[in-house]
Design a protein around this motif. Structure first.
Motif, PDB file in Angstrom:
ATOM      1  N   THR A  44      28.163 -42.464  26.569  1.00  0.00           N
ATOM      2  CA  THR A  44      29.307 -42.430  25.649  1.00  0.00           C
ATOM      3  C   THR A  44      30.167 -43.681  25.819  1.00  0.00           C
ATOM      4  O   THR A  44      30.556 -44.311  24.838  1.00  0.00           O
ATOM      5  CB  THR A  44      30.152 -41.160  25.904  1.00  0.00           C
ATOM      6  OG1 THR A  44      29.312 -40.017  25.726  1.00  0.00           O
ATOM      7  CG2 THR A  44      31.324 -41.077  24.947  1.00  0.00           C
ATOM      8  N   GLU A  45      30.441 -44.065  27.065  1.00  0.00           N
ATOM      9  CA  GLU A  45      31.201 -45.292  27.335  1.00  0.00           C
ATOM     10  C   GLU A  45      30.453 -46.518  26.822  1.00  0.00           C
ATOM     11  O   GLU A  45      31.053 -47.433  26.267  1.00  0.00           O
ATOM     12  CB  GLU A  45      31.420 -45.465  28.839  1.00  0.00           C
ATOM     13  CG  GLU A  45      32.438 -44.556  29.453  1.00  0.00           C
ATOM     14  CD  GLU A  45      32.565 -44.852  30.935  1.00  0.00           C
ATOM     15  OE1 GLU A  45      32.904 -46.007  31.285  1.00  0.00           O
ATOM     16  OE2 GLU A  45      32.305 -43.946  31.730  1.00  0.00           O
ATOM     17  N   TYR A  46      29.151 -46.535  27.040  1.00  0.00           N
ATOM     18  CA  TYR A  46      28.293 -47.648  26.640  1.00  0.00           C
ATOM     19  C   TYR A  46      28.351 -47.856  25.125  1.00  0.00           C
ATOM     20  O   TYR A  46      28.537 -48.969  24.642  1.00  0.00           O
ATOM     21  CB  TYR A  46      26.868 -47.316  27.092  1.00  0.00           C
ATOM     22  CG  TYR A  46      25.879 -48.436  27.090  1.00  0.00           C
ATOM     23  CD1 TYR A  46      25.848 -49.359  28.123  1.00  0.00           C
ATOM     24  CD2 TYR A  46      24.930 -48.547  26.083  1.00  0.00           C
ATOM     25  CE1 TYR A  46      24.898 -50.370  28.149  1.00  0.00           C
ATOM     26  CE2 TYR A  46      23.978 -49.544  26.103  1.00  0.00           C
ATOM     27  CZ  TYR A  46      23.969 -50.458  27.137  1.00  0.00           C
ATOM     28  OH  TYR A  46      23.029 -51.466  27.155  1.00  0.00           O
ATOM     29  N   VAL A  47      28.222 -46.756  24.392  1.00  0.00           N
ATOM     30  CA  VAL A  47      28.255 -46.823  22.928  1.00  0.00           C
ATOM     31  C   VAL A  47      29.639 -47.254  22.445  1.00  0.00           C
ATOM     32  O   VAL A  47      29.761 -48.038  21.506  1.00  0.00           O
ATOM     33  CB  VAL A  47      27.826 -45.468  22.323  1.00  0.00           C
ATOM     34  CG1 VAL A  47      28.088 -45.420  20.830  1.00  0.00           C
ATOM     35  CG2 VAL A  47      26.355 -45.215  22.609  1.00  0.00           C
ATOM     36  N   LYS A  48      30.669 -46.756  23.100  1.00  0.00           N
ATOM     37  CA  LYS A  48      32.033 -47.133  22.724  1.00  0.00           C
ATOM     38  C   LYS A  48      32.257 -48.636  22.938  1.00  0.00           C
ATOM     39  O   LYS A  48      32.835 -49.312  22.094  1.00  0.00           O
ATOM     40  CB  LYS A  48      33.028 -46.320  23.545  1.00  0.00           C
ATOM     41  CG  LYS A  48      34.462 -46.543  23.177  1.00  0.00           C
ATOM     42  CD  LYS A  48      35.365 -45.649  23.998  1.00  0.00           C
ATOM     43  CE  LYS A  48      36.821 -45.906  23.679  1.00  0.00           C
ATOM     44  NZ  LYS A  48      37.702 -45.074  24.515  1.00  0.00           N
TER      45      LYS A  48
END
Length: 131
Positions: A44-48
Motif C-alpha cells: 500500500t505504501e509502495y503504490v502510494k
C-alpha cells in the motif's frame, strides 16, 4: 470566452492521473503481480509513493535487453520483483524486503527518485528496442 472540451476518454484519463493510485489499480494494470500481496501494508505504501511512475510503467519486450525508455525502466525497477515473486522464483519475505528497501531509497530523495531509475544515455545514442 472560448471553452475547450476534452473527449470523455481524455477527461477520464486526466482525472484518474490526479487521483492516488490504489493497490486494486496496480493489480488491474499488472496481472503478473500476485494477489496474495494485496493486504500487505508495504505494498500500500509502495503504490502510494510510486503511483505516478507505476501508471507510466510498461513491460519491456525481450529485445530491449537492459535498455529501454523511462517507462520500461520504471517497470523493471518497480514491478519486476513483484512479477518474479508471482512466478515463484522469489520468496515472499525477500520480495517485501526489496519493496521496503526501494521505499527507503525513495524517502531519502523523493523529488528526484524517479530520475535515478533511468540510466543516462549519451547524446545521439540510439534508442533501445527492436530494430
Amino acid at each position: 470566452m472560448v471553452q475547450i472540451r476534452l473527449s470523455r476518454d481524455l477527461e477520464q484519463s486526466a482525472r484518474s492521473a490526479r487521483a492516488p493510485m490504489t493497490v486494486v489499480e496496480l493489480l488491474a494494470l499488472f496481472p503478473e503481480v500476485p494477489r496474495d500481496l494485496r493486504d500487505e501494508p508495504v505494498l500500500t505504501e509502495y503504490v502510494k509513493a510510486f503511483g505516478p511512475l507505476l501508471r507510466m510503467a510498461q513491460k519491456p519486450s525481450p529485445c530491449m535487453g537492459s535498455g529501454g525508455d523511462a517507462e520500461h525502466q520504471f517497470y523493471t525497477r518497480l514491478v519486476n520483483d513483484l512479477a518474479i515473486y508471482g512466478i515463484g522464483l522469489a520468496r515472499r519475505e525477500r520480495t517485501l524486503a526489496r519493496l521496503q528497501a526501494t521505499l527507503d531509497q525513495y524517502r531519502q530523495q523523493p523529488a528526484t527518485f524517479g530520475c535515478t531509475l533511468v540510466p543516462r544515455r549519451a547524446p545521439g545514442a540510439p534508442r533501445a528496442g527492436c530494430g
